[in-house]
Every structure is written in structure tokens, then in C-alpha cells.
Design an enzyme around this catalytic site. Structure first.
Site, PDB file in Angstrom:
ATOM      1  N   ASP A 299      -4.731 -13.319  33.712  1.00  0.00           N
ATOM      2  CA  ASP A 299      -5.765 -13.464  33.945  1.00  0.00           C
ATOM      3  C   ASP A 299      -7.131 -13.259  33.240  1.00  0.00           C
ATOM      4  OD1 ASP A 299      -5.477 -14.921  36.937  1.00  0.00           O
ATOM      5  OD2 ASP A 299      -4.269 -12.462  37.665  1.00  0.00           O
TER       6      ASP A 299
ATOM      7  N   GLU B 108     -15.166 -21.103  34.931  1.00  0.00           N
ATOM      8  CA  GLU B 108     -14.692 -22.134  35.146  1.00  0.00           C
ATOM      9  C   GLU B 108     -14.595 -22.299  36.494  1.00  0.00           C
ATOM     10  OE1 GLU B 108      -9.520 -22.048  33.610  1.00  0.00           O
ATOM     11  OE2 GLU B 108      -9.446 -21.745  35.315  1.00  0.00           O
TER      12      GLU B 108
ATOM     13  N   ASP C  31     -12.901 -16.391  34.685  1.00  0.00           N
ATOM     14  CA  ASP C  31     -11.949 -16.651  35.655  1.00  0.00           C
ATOM     15  C   ASP C  31     -12.083 -16.550  36.406  1.00  0.00           C
ATOM     16  OD1 ASP C  31      -9.967 -18.321  36.217  1.00  0.00           O
ATOM     17  OD2 ASP C  31      -8.313 -17.154  35.557  1.00  0.00           O
TER      18      ASP C  31
END
Length: 213
Positions: free
Chosen positions: A156, A80, A19
Site C-alpha cells: 500500500d 490515484e 493511494d
């Protein structure tokens, strides 16, 4: 009686999920064997202490990604896609961070797939509008995850874990390397098949816990 070879579906596959972030970058590593998913690690790359120097942050991302790749030897990267926001400068920096993470994997001949945030959320929760908290909750229901004191760090890390799990749910059918299928990439680069590949080492102790910092 000779032992039959394992089915391809039962051979272990290691997936790294990322991410992207310019202050905190979440990452996760899972091992998939059939439908069984084992979380090897999920954590973050914390760059808050580096300060405002963006170049140093990119350097930290690249170096840490290489360390993780060499440790876990992932087969594929799932990352992502940046979320399009109003702040153009923030978007540029986020795109660079994502690009550096991808470049680290490609430097080790690891293919990658990019997933939209809504696709990741929908794969894990059934809703493309789910919150980070909802994603984390569903992952707790799906996988065995330990509690973490710092909620922001946890979210996260779980976002990255969701990206890896989304890729698993897609059966890896979208694997790309620079926009091409991985099979096409190898067909175009037969020398890669002859390149030496490090053997996968079994972790001394697989853990699902986020390391304390």
C-alpha cells in the site's frame, strides 16, 4: 564573484503521493531536485481498528493528511483515481476517501493531479497491467527502499510512492486545482499570493523507512 541563482530545475520540490483506501490508505512524500529523488517517508494510514463507522474513517484521513501536510509542506499532491469495480457501495466509500484527502490539500492551497491506476503502473514499470508486487520491485530498482516485514502494508505504501514518482515523471505539467491549472487558479485568486506561507523546515533526519506501528 557573486553566486549565480539556482536553476529552477534544481530547486527542491516536495510531492505527496496518495493511494486512497477506506481500510488502509497509502501515502508517500518525496523530494525532487533535478532528477534526484529522495524518499522522505512512505507509510500508511491504518483505519482497521476504527471499526465500521465510515464517518470516523473519513475524519481520520482528513486529520492525518493535515498533519502530514503541516510536517512536510508538499508543493503538489498526486493521487490515484478510484478503480471502477462491481461493488457500488465500495466505490462510493472509496470516492469519499479520495475526496477527503484532496480537500485536506486544497484547504492548505496545495494543487492536485489525479492519475489512473494504469497510468501509474505504466510510468513505473512500463506496463499498465503490472501487479502491486511488480510495482514494488521496480521501485526497489529505482530507489533505495528498506525491507518491510508486513508485505501488505508495504505494498500500500509503495503504491502511493509510485503515484508520487509518476507525477515526477510527468514533470508536473498536469497540475490542477479543482480542474484548473495552478497558474490559472492563482491568476483567478490573486489574494492567495499574498497569503502567508510557512517556510519549509529541513527534516531533522530524512528517512526512507516506514515507521513501525
Amino acid at each position: 564573484m557573486a553566486r549565480l541563482p539556482d536553476s529552477p530545475d534544481l530547486l527542491p520540490k516536495v510531492i505527496m503521493g496518495v493511494d486512497p483506501g477506506t481500510q488502509i490508505m497509502g501515502y508517500a512524500v518525496i523530494e525532487v531536485r533535478g532528477q534526484k529523488v529522495t524518499v522522505l517517508r512512505y507509510d500508511v494510514i491504518d483505519m482497521k481498528k476504527i471499526g465500521p463507522n465510515h464517518a470516523l474513517k473519513l475524519k481520520r484521513i482528513f486529520e492525518r493528511m493535515l498533519e502530514l501536510i503541516d510536517e512536510f509542506l508538499p508543493d503538489e499532491l498526486a493521487i490515484e483515481a478510484p478503480f471502477f469495480g462491481v461493488n457500488v457501495q465500495s466505490m462510493l466509500k472509496l470516492g469519499r476517501a479520495q475526496g477527503v484527502a484532496i480537500a485536506a490539500c486544497l484547504s492548505r492551497q496545495i494543487p492536485y493531479v489525479e492519475y489512473a491506476p494504469t497510468k501509474v503502473k505504466q510510468s513505473v514499470t512500463g506496463s499498465g497491467n503490472a501487479t502491486k508486487e511488480h510495482v514494488a520491485h521496480m521501485l526497489r530498482q529505482t530507489l533505495t527502499l528498506p525491507p518491510i516485514e508486513k508485505a501488505s502494508k508495504f505494498l500500500d505504501a509503495t503504491d502511493a510512492l509510485a503515484v508520487a514518482l509518476c507525477h515526477h515523471y510527468q514533470k508536473g505539467n498536469n497540475v490542477k486545482a479543482g480542474g484548473k491549472s495552478w497558474g490559472k487558479f492563482l491568476a483567478d485568486n490573486p489574494d492567495k499570493l499574498a497569503a502567508p506561507v510557512a517556510s519549509k523546515k529541513a527534516p531533522t533526519k530524512a528517512t526512507t523507512a516506514v515507521k513501525a506501528k
